[in-house]
Design a protein around this motif. Structure first.
Motif, mmCIF file in Angstrom:
data_model
loop_
_atom_site.group_PDB
_atom_site.id
_atom_site.type_symbol
_atom_site.label_atom_id
_atom_site.label_comp_id
_atom_site.label_asym_id
_atom_site.label_seq_id
_atom_site.Cartn_x
_atom_site.Cartn_y
_atom_site.Cartn_z
ATOM 1 N N THR A 83 0.839 -0.793 -0.033
ATOM 2 C CA THR A 83 0.125 -0.310 -0.177
ATOM 3 C C THR A 83 0.685 1.267 -0.092
ATOM 4 O O THR A 83 -0.017 2.278 0.172
ATOM 5 C CB THR A 83 -1.065 0.287 1.118
ATOM 6 O OG1 THR A 83 -0.187 -0.113 2.426
ATOM 7 C CG2 THR A 83 -1.671 -1.188 0.961
ATOM 8 N N TYR A 116 -2.697 7.597 -4.683
ATOM 9 C CA TYR A 116 -2.877 7.007 -3.471
ATOM 10 C C TYR A 116 -4.356 8.415 -3.392
ATOM 11 O O TYR A 116 -4.623 7.563 -2.213
ATOM 12 C CB TYR A 116 -2.098 7.597 -2.977
ATOM 13 C CG TYR A 116 -1.189 7.678 -1.339
ATOM 14 C CD1 TYR A 116 -1.474 6.509 -0.920
ATOM 15 C CD2 TYR A 116 -2.001 9.366 -0.478
ATOM 16 C CE1 TYR A 116 -1.775 5.744 0.010
ATOM 17 C CE2 TYR A 116 -1.223 8.756 0.550
ATOM 18 C CZ TYR A 116 -1.939 7.031 0.821
ATOM 19 O OH TYR A 116 -1.871 6.980 2.836
ATOM 20 N N ASP A 136 -6.850 8.873 -4.952
ATOM 21 C CA ASP A 136 -8.195 7.582 -4.922
ATOM 22 C C ASP A 136 -8.929 6.881 -4.066
ATOM 23 O O ASP A 136 -9.149 6.535 -3.334
ATOM 24 C CB ASP A 136 -8.254 6.951 -6.399
ATOM 25 C CG ASP A 136 -8.417 8.174 -7.132
ATOM 26 O OD1 ASP A 136 -8.506 9.581 -7.448
ATOM 27 O OD2 ASP A 136 -8.424 7.965 -8.644
ATOM 28 N N LEU A 137 -6.898 6.000 -3.258
ATOM 29 C CA LEU A 137 -6.991 4.994 -2.191
ATOM 30 C C LEU A 137 -7.723 5.693 -0.973
ATOM 31 O O LEU A 137 -8.401 4.673 -0.807
ATOM 32 C CB LEU A 137 -6.396 4.072 -2.369
ATOM 33 C CG LEU A 137 -5.505 3.012 -1.336
ATOM 34 C CD1 LEU A 137 -6.679 2.203 -1.689
ATOM 35 C CD2 LEU A 137 -3.812 2.860 -1.283
ATOM 36 N N ARG A 138 -6.962 6.177 -0.814
ATOM 37 C CA ARG A 138 -6.978 7.156 0.490
ATOM 38 C C ARG A 138 -8.433 7.927 0.778
ATOM 39 O O ARG A 138 -8.951 8.374 2.175
ATOM 40 C CB ARG A 138 -6.259 7.286 1.353
ATOM 41 C CG ARG A 138 -4.853 6.411 1.775
ATOM 42 C CD ARG A 138 -5.435 5.025 2.488
ATOM 43 N NE ARG A 138 -4.389 4.004 2.835
ATOM 44 C CZ ARG A 138 -3.954 2.692 2.543
ATOM 45 N NH1 ARG A 138 -5.989 2.906 3.149
ATOM 46 N NH2 ARG A 138 -3.356 2.378 3.132
ATOM 47 N N LYS A 142 -1.647 -2.143 -8.262
ATOM 48 C CA LYS A 142 -2.574 -1.082 -7.796
ATOM 49 C C LYS A 142 -2.765 -1.738 -6.387
ATOM 50 O O LYS A 142 -2.707 -2.945 -6.493
ATOM 51 C CB LYS A 142 -3.872 -1.684 -8.056
ATOM 52 C CG LYS A 142 -5.085 -0.936 -7.754
ATOM 53 C CD LYS A 142 -6.344 -1.034 -9.307
ATOM 54 C CE LYS A 142 -7.587 -0.067 -8.057
ATOM 55 N NZ LYS A 142 -8.677 -0.630 -9.075
ATOM 56 N N VAL A 198 -6.968 -2.592 -1.260
ATOM 57 C CA VAL A 198 -8.634 -2.094 -0.287
ATOM 58 C C VAL A 198 -7.747 -1.791 0.730
ATOM 59 O O VAL A 198 -8.287 -3.389 0.501
ATOM 60 C CB VAL A 198 -9.296 -1.536 -0.841
ATOM 61 C CG1 VAL A 198 -10.216 -0.291 -0.440
ATOM 62 C CG2 VAL A 198 -9.442 -1.094 -2.170
#
Length: 203
Positions: free
Chosen positions: A8, A165, A167-169, A199, A202
């Protein structure tokens, strides 16, 4: 080579993408510095990923240094210009993109502090940094296919990793709405095999 990395970590993802783009073989050693039994401090005294161990046993950290090392190897594509001043300009784009990631990481860590210890003003301060940097990157990207020059550079990779990042967090952060040039760059970069293969999960 061996790369010590968390799946991650956006900084580690940047290096993994460079390795993939250059088709450089490297053993991925998944290790989180947050785990009690982590080996990361033994390869980086700062206790951070990524850390790269070369075939000769030399260790490099952190991601800008590793990126610079990988550029010295006989592997294309070249992600930094040959001209020294142009190289500095691309590295400044990388630094600005890494700054977006740095601020986002700090905002995330602050948001995870217990109620009563968490500082909403500090979170807002870090997000303000993100927004100012995105505005600066948008200005650079406007009207261009790439962040610098006529092909993909380290700057493009660093910018796209930072956007990924977010978008992820921070999926609630609608950065695409006010940054169409960055949205276009992200769309093109996210479609590359190096990005799809790295990628992050999540969680």
């Amino acid at each position: 080579m061996k790369l010590f990395a968390s799946l991650t970590s956006p900084y580690a993802r940047k290096v993994r993408i460079i390795l993939a783009e250059k088709s450089l073989p490297c053993e991925l050693i998944v290790d989180s510095p947050w785990e009690a039994n982590t080996r990361v401090p033994s390869v980086n005294p700062l206790g951070k990923v990524p850390a790269l161990e070369t075939d000769a046993g030399e260790i490099f950290f952190d991601s800008p240094v590793i990126a610079g090392y990988l550029e010295t190897l006989d592997a294309g594509p070249k992600l930094l210009p040959a001209d020294p001043l142009e190289r500095v300009r691309v590295r400044q784009i990388e630094s600005l993109a890494d700054g977006v990631t740095d601020a986002a990481v700090l905002a995330l860590l602050e948001s995870r502090r217990p109620e009563g210890l968490r500082s909403e003003p500090e979170i807002d301060r870090q997000i303000d940094k993100v927004d100012r940097a995105l505005d600066a990157l948008e200005a650079r990207a406007s009207g261009r296919d790439w962040m610098y020059g006529n092909g993909m550079s380290l700057g493009d990779i660093a910018v796209a990793v930072a956007l990924g990042y977010l978008d992820l967090r921070f999926p609630q952060h609608e950065w695409r709405r006010e940054h169409p040039a960055l949205a276009g760059l992200a769309r093109r970069m996210f479609a590359r095999p190096s990005f799809t293969a790295t990628k992050p999960p999540v969680g």
